[in-house]
Structure formats: structure tokens, C-alpha cells
Design a protein around this motif. Structure first.
Motif, short mmCIF file in Angstrom:
data_model
loop_
_atom_site.label_atom_id
_atom_site.label_comp_id
_atom_site.label_asym_id
_atom_site.label_seq_id
_atom_site.Cartn_x
_atom_site.Cartn_y
_atom_site.Cartn_z
N ALA A 183 0.27 51.77 15.99
CA ALA A 183 0.66 53.14 15.64
C ALA A 183 -0.49 54.11 15.90
CB ALA A 183 1.10 53.21 14.18
N THR A 184 -1.70 53.69 15.57
CA THR A 184 -2.87 54.55 15.83
C THR A 184 -3.02 54.80 17.32
OG1 THR A 184 -3.98 53.65 13.86
CG2 THR A 184 -5.34 54.80 15.48
N THR A 185 -2.85 53.76 18.11
CA THR A 185 -2.92 53.91 19.56
C THR A 185 -1.85 54.88 20.06
OG1 THR A 185 -3.76 51.64 19.77
CG2 THR A 185 -2.86 52.68 21.76
N GLY A 186 -0.65 54.75 19.52
CA GLY A 186 0.43 55.66 19.91
C GLY A 186 0.10 57.11 19.58
N LEU A 187 -0.47 57.35 18.41
CA LEU A 187 -0.84 58.70 18.02
C LEU A 187 -1.90 59.28 18.97
CD1 LEU A 187 -1.03 58.25 14.14
CD2 LEU A 187 0.66 59.59 15.38
N ILE A 188 -2.86 58.44 19.35
CA ILE A 188 -3.92 58.91 20.25
C ILE A 188 -3.36 59.23 21.63
CG2 ILE A 188 -6.02 58.18 21.43
CD1 ILE A 188 -6.71 56.56 18.92
N VAL A 189 -2.50 58.35 22.16
CA VAL A 189 -1.92 58.57 23.49
C VAL A 189 -1.05 59.83 23.50
CG1 VAL A 189 -0.42 57.60 25.28
CG2 VAL A 189 -2.02 56.12 24.07
N MET A 190 -0.46 60.17 22.36
CA MET A 190 0.37 61.38 22.28
C MET A 190 -0.44 62.65 22.53
SD MET A 190 3.56 60.62 21.77
CE MET A 190 4.39 61.99 21.00
N THR A 191 -1.75 62.57 22.44
CA THR A 191 -2.59 63.75 22.69
C THR A 191 -3.06 63.83 24.15
OG1 THR A 191 -4.67 62.63 22.12
CG2 THR A 191 -3.43 63.63 20.32
N THR A 192 -2.61 62.91 24.99
CA THR A 192 -3.02 62.88 26.39
C THR A 192 -1.86 63.30 27.29
OG1 THR A 192 -2.34 60.60 26.86
CG2 THR A 192 -4.48 60.92 25.79
N ARG A 193 -2.11 63.32 28.59
CA ARG A 193 -1.05 63.68 29.55
C ARG A 193 -0.01 62.58 29.67
NH1 ARG A 193 -2.29 61.61 34.81
NH2 ARG A 193 -4.31 60.57 34.91
N PHE A 194 -0.25 61.44 29.05
CA PHE A 194 0.71 60.35 29.08
C PHE A 194 1.67 60.40 27.89
CE2 PHE A 194 -3.14 58.70 31.21
CZ PHE A 194 -2.60 58.50 32.48
N TRP A 195 1.71 61.53 27.19
CA TRP A 195 2.55 61.61 25.99
C TRP A 195 4.04 61.36 26.27
CZ3 TRP A 195 6.52 65.03 25.29
CH2 TRP A 195 6.57 66.14 26.14
N PRO A 196 4.59 61.75 27.44
CA PRO A 196 6.00 61.41 27.68
C PRO A 196 6.24 59.89 27.68
CG PRO A 196 5.29 63.11 29.21
CD PRO A 196 4.06 62.57 28.56
N THR A 197 5.32 59.14 28.29
CA THR A 197 5.45 57.69 28.31
C THR A 197 5.36 57.12 26.90
OG1 THR A 197 4.42 57.64 30.51
CG2 THR A 197 4.49 55.57 29.27
N ALA A 198 4.40 57.64 26.12
CA ALA A 198 4.25 57.19 24.73
C ALA A 198 5.50 57.51 23.92
CB ALA A 198 3.03 57.84 24.10
N THR A 199 6.09 58.68 24.15
CA THR A 199 7.29 59.07 23.42
C THR A 199 8.44 58.12 23.72
OG1 THR A 199 6.63 61.40 23.49
CG2 THR A 199 8.95 60.94 23.05
N ILE A 200 8.61 57.75 24.99
CA ILE A 200 9.67 56.82 25.37
C ILE A 200 9.44 55.45 24.74
CG2 ILE A 200 10.72 55.60 27.32
CD1 ILE A 200 10.13 58.12 29.00
N ALA A 201 8.20 54.98 24.80
CA ALA A 201 7.89 53.67 24.24
C ALA A 201 8.11 53.64 22.73
CB ALA A 201 6.45 53.29 24.57
N LEU A 202 7.59 54.65 22.02
CA LEU A 202 7.76 54.71 20.57
C LEU A 202 9.22 54.89 20.21
CD1 LEU A 202 4.65 56.91 19.67
CD2 LEU A 202 4.95 54.47 19.19
N GLY A 203 9.95 55.67 21.03
CA GLY A 203 11.38 55.84 20.79
C GLY A 203 12.14 54.54 20.91
N GLY A 204 11.71 53.69 21.85
CA GLY A 204 12.33 52.38 21.98
C GLY A 204 12.10 51.52 20.75
N PHE A 205 10.86 51.50 20.26
CA PHE A 205 10.57 50.74 19.03
C PHE A 205 11.37 51.30 17.85
CE2 PHE A 205 6.65 49.45 21.30
CZ PHE A 205 6.69 48.09 21.03
N TRP A 206 11.50 52.62 17.80
CA TRP A 206 12.25 53.27 16.72
C TRP A 206 13.72 52.83 16.74
CZ3 TRP A 206 12.43 59.36 16.11
CH2 TRP A 206 13.03 59.67 14.88
N LEU A 207 14.34 52.87 17.90
CA LEU A 207 15.75 52.48 18.01
C LEU A 207 15.95 51.01 17.64
CD1 LEU A 207 16.75 54.34 21.30
CD2 LEU A 207 17.43 54.92 18.97
N TRP A 208 15.06 50.16 18.12
CA TRP A 208 15.17 48.75 17.80
C TRP A 208 15.01 48.52 16.29
CZ3 TRP A 208 16.89 44.33 19.53
CH2 TRP A 208 16.48 43.14 18.93
N SER A 209 14.05 49.19 15.70
CA SER A 209 13.82 49.04 14.26
C SER A 209 15.03 49.52 13.46
CB SER A 209 12.56 49.81 13.85
OG SER A 209 12.32 49.67 12.47
N ALA A 210 15.58 50.69 13.85
CA ALA A 210 16.74 51.23 13.13
C ALA A 210 17.94 50.31 13.23
CB ALA A 210 17.08 52.61 13.68
#
Length: 417
Positions: A176-203
Motif C-alpha cells: 500500500a505504501t508503494t502504491g501511494l508513492i507511485v500515485m505521485t509519479t507519472r505512472f499514477w494511471p497504471t497504479a490506479t488500474i492496479a489498485l482498482g483491480g485489487f479493490w474489485l477482487w477484495s470487494a
């Protein structure tokens, strides 16, 4: 007039016509719209993520991206304020309930509480992308997790780790810390998709934390009278309640009562409870207040037929209403004492307990400090009568459940409303 002179004349006239805006003005207006959208998005992020629904917590992972996209330090401050104020929106009403006053004192405290969060994020913001920005956000995340800034570090995005990575434990904290850090970079769209996938699976596969066998939490609806009624009749009623629960739920070994359930812990109260539990094999964990020369301790006591002892002293009482350090600094005394890093784990027999009382469920370091010691169970209590009309209690529960699921630790909760 020659053709080239004529063309230049028409070009100049066209540029000066009142119906046309210069590029600099358009850029200026566009920048204002972008800033406004970032602030609105941060408000939505704070409102949704901290709605009290545990599965909505991952929405807060978007906040670092909004902070990083801010075009100026002022906008970064406004984005941070929008997120924090939306997340803590129940505070003005809660303060009004607690002090039986209008909303103005609550609004002032609301703004004051946001100041450290906003200041840290504003100071750490940088216009320069690259490695510096992620490192600065990492520093912000650490500062808002630990005292002194962490004392009002509510709404920390890292709390969402329990929903995104249930059962991952410390690897989930790292992810989660890594995800938060990547969200501050130009790769934030990729991080958003990846975290969104984990979110959907968890839900889709979500299950709540387990209730430990033999443990039972009891919720009260006694309002502000809880902890203020020191009569013998009140304590006898509580003892009878414990007896009924033990009788109706076979195998109950431990009954947990809310914060402040016993009021002031005195030798008389101790003798009354020891007498009331005589012949019983049930242990009671209950909140109480212990008076000390420099103030008081908000504690959890353990009572059985054989002994009664103070099990836990609260690490972080509610600032202002309970914890008032300025009284000690001025020699006045009074107010609840903060045992910041003391007793992260307590033991009941062979069971290691991570206690979290009320406010400790809203901030980061008490939970993580307790998890460092691999507890067998989380015991979360509260006295939330003053939160009527707000989502504060729901947010406390959501945070506690998230930590319990992240580390796969059973949890018992007991609260008074």
C-alpha cells in the motif's frame, strides 16, 4: 497597399479584436478550472473514503495523485484541506454534542485540527517531478503517522491497506505504501488500474474479521450517562448484564464492555465486582477512569472472580476534550494522560491483546505499533455518545476492521452510543 502589408494588417486586427482571447488568458482560466477540479476531487475522495463503509476506504488512495497534480503550493494546501475537512466532517457536530453548544466551537476546532495535515502537505509539495516528489510524499506519510503530527493524523490513506490486501500483513503495508508513492509519479494511471483491480477482487471476496471463540463484546445505548453514574445500582445492573450474557451464550469466557463503562475505578467498585463475579469463570474487560496526581488515566481493567487489575492505559486520549497537555505545562494538572508508546500489547492469561480505545482507532501508530508484537486478538472499545448525527463511530469501526483484516487478527468491539 501591398499584399504582404495588407496581410500583416489583417493579422494584427484579428489579434486585437474583442471577441478573441489571448493564449495566456485561456491558459490562466484553464489553470483555475483545473485547480478547482482537483479541490473538488479531493473533497469527493475524503467524503467517499471516510464514509464509514469499510469497502469504500480504497478511494483515499487517489489523494496523493491529486496532491501531486497541484499546480502550486497554494492549490496543494487547498487540496489537502478539502480532503481532510471532508474526511473529518463529523467533528463540528460531535464537539457541539459534547459541549452542548452551537456549531461555532466545533468549526474552530475542525479548522485547527486540519492545520497540521495541511501544513505538512503544503510544505512538502514540490513543482519538480521525478524522484524528489515521491520521496517527499513518503516523508509526509511517515510524519502524519507518528507523533507529534500523527496525533491529529486522521484519515491516513494507508488505512486502506486492509481492504486492498487483506491477510497480507506487513507485506500489505509495504504494498500500500508503494502504491501511494507511485500515485505521485507519472505512472499514477497504471497504479490506479492496479489498485482498482485489487479493490474489485477484495470487494468480491470480502469477509469480515472473525469473532474469537469464547469472547463477547457488548454494545450499550446509555448515552452520556455511561461513566457518570457511580451508584451501586448501576454496577449491579452491569454485573447482571454480564451474567445474562454468559448464561445465554454457552462457552463465553471473556465479556468486553465499552470505554468508561465502570466510571471511576475505586477500591469500593473493585470489591463490588469481585463479589459479583464470585463463583463465575467469566473475565470482564471494561473501561474505567483512574485518578492520578497529575490528571487521570483512561484505562481498561480486567476483572475475574479471583483478581481485578488495570490491564491497559490509553496511549492517545482524544485531544482537547480529554488530553490537555497545556494544563500540565502551566502547572494546573488535570486532563487525561497520554502514554504514547506504552503497553502496545497486554496479556490476559496466554492471550496477547492489542487494545484500541476510541480515538486510537482513528490514527495510525497505535494499531501498527500493536501489530509489531503479533497479537492474538484486537479489543476495540469506545464511548461514542457524543458522535450522534455523525459517521465518526462508523469510521472507527471501518478502520479497526481494516487493520484486523490486514493482519488476519480476530477482533472484539464494544461501544456505547
Amino acid at each position: 497597399m501591398t499584399p504582404d502589408i495588407s496581410d500583416r494588417f489583417r493579422t494584427a486586427a484579428s489579434s486585437a479584436s474583442p471577441g478573441r482571447s489571448s493564449p495566456s488568458i485561456r491558459d490562466h482560466v484553464s489553470g483555475h478550472w483545473r485547480s478547482a477540479l482537483l479541490i473538488l476531487a479531493s473533497v469527493a475522495c475524503g467524503s467517499l473514503g471516510w464514509s464509514g463503509n469499510v469497502l469504500a476506504l480504497p478511494a483515499v488512495m487517489l489523494f496523493p495523485a491529486l496532491w501531486a497534480m497541484s499546480p502550486s503550493r497554494m492549490v496543494a494546501a487547498l487540496v489537502s484541506a478539502g480532503y481532510f475537512l471532508a474526511a473529518s466532517r463529523g467533528l463540528p457536530q460531535g464537539v457541539a454534542n459534547f459541549y452542548s453548544s452551537d456549531l461555532w466551537p466545533g468549526f474552530l476546532l475542525w479548522m485547527a485540527a486540519s492545520s497540521s495535515f495541511v501544513a505538512v502537505h503544503a510544505v512538502a509539495w514540490t513543482r519538480r517531478p521525478g524522484k524528489e516528489r515521491p520521496l517527499r510524499y513518503l516523508a509526509v506519510a511517515v510524519l502524519m503517522a507518528l507523533p507529534p503530527f500523527g496525533i491529529t493524523g486522521w484519515a491516513h490513506p494507508l488505512t486502506a491497506a486492509g481492504v486492498l490486501f487483506p491477510g497480507w500483513g506487513w507485506w500489505g503495508v509495504i504494498a500500500a505504501t508503494t502504491g501511494l508513492i507511485v500515485m505521485t509519479t507519472r505512472f499514477w494511471p497504471t497504479a490506479t488500474i492496479a489498485l482498482g483491480g485489487f479493490w474489485l477482487w477484495s470487494a468480491a471476496t470480502w469477509t469480515g474479521p472473525k469473532l474469537p471463540e469464547g469472547w463477547r463484546g457488548v454494545d450499550f445505548e446509555l448515552g452520556e450517562s455511561l461513566g457518570r453514574d457511580g451508584s451501586l445500582e448501576h454496577h449491579r445492573d452491569l454485573i447482571d448484564t454480564v451474567g445474562r450474557i454468559a448464561f445465554s451464550h454457552a462457552g463465553t469466557r471473556v465479556v468486553v464492555l465499552p470505554e468508561s463503562a465502570l466510571g471511576f475505578w475505586t477500591p469500593t467498585v473493585e470489591r463490588l465486582w469481585l463479589e459479583g463475579l464470585r463463583g463465575s469463570d467469566v473475565t470482564v474487560l471494561a473501561g474505567a477512569t483512574v485518578l492520578e496526581p497529575q490528571g487521570y488515566d483512561n484505562v481498561m481493567v480486567a476483572i475475574s472472580a479471583d483478581e481485578a487489575r488495570i490491564l491497559y492505559r490509553e496511549r492517545m486520549p482524544v485531544p482537547v476534550s480529554m488530553w490537555q497537555p497545556w494544563r500540565v505545562w502551566t502547572g494546573q494538572g488535570g486532563g487525561a494522560r497520554a502514554h504514547l508508546f506504552a503497553n502496545p500489547i497486554v496479556e490476559l492469561g496466554s492471550t496477547k491483546i492489542a487494545p484500541l480505545i476510541c480515538y486510537e482507532q482513528l490514527i495510525l501508530w497505535p494499531a501498527l505499533q500493536s501489530m509489531l508484537h503479533a497479537p492474538d486478538i484486537i479489543v476495540a472499545t469506545g464511548n461514542g455518545w457524543w458522535t450522534a448525527g455523525t459517521s465518526i463511530v462508523a469510521i472507527q469501526w471501518a478502520s479497526t476492521i481494516a487493520w484486523a483484516r490486514l493482519f488476519s487478527v480476530p477482533v472484539v468491539m464494544a461501544i456505547n452510543t
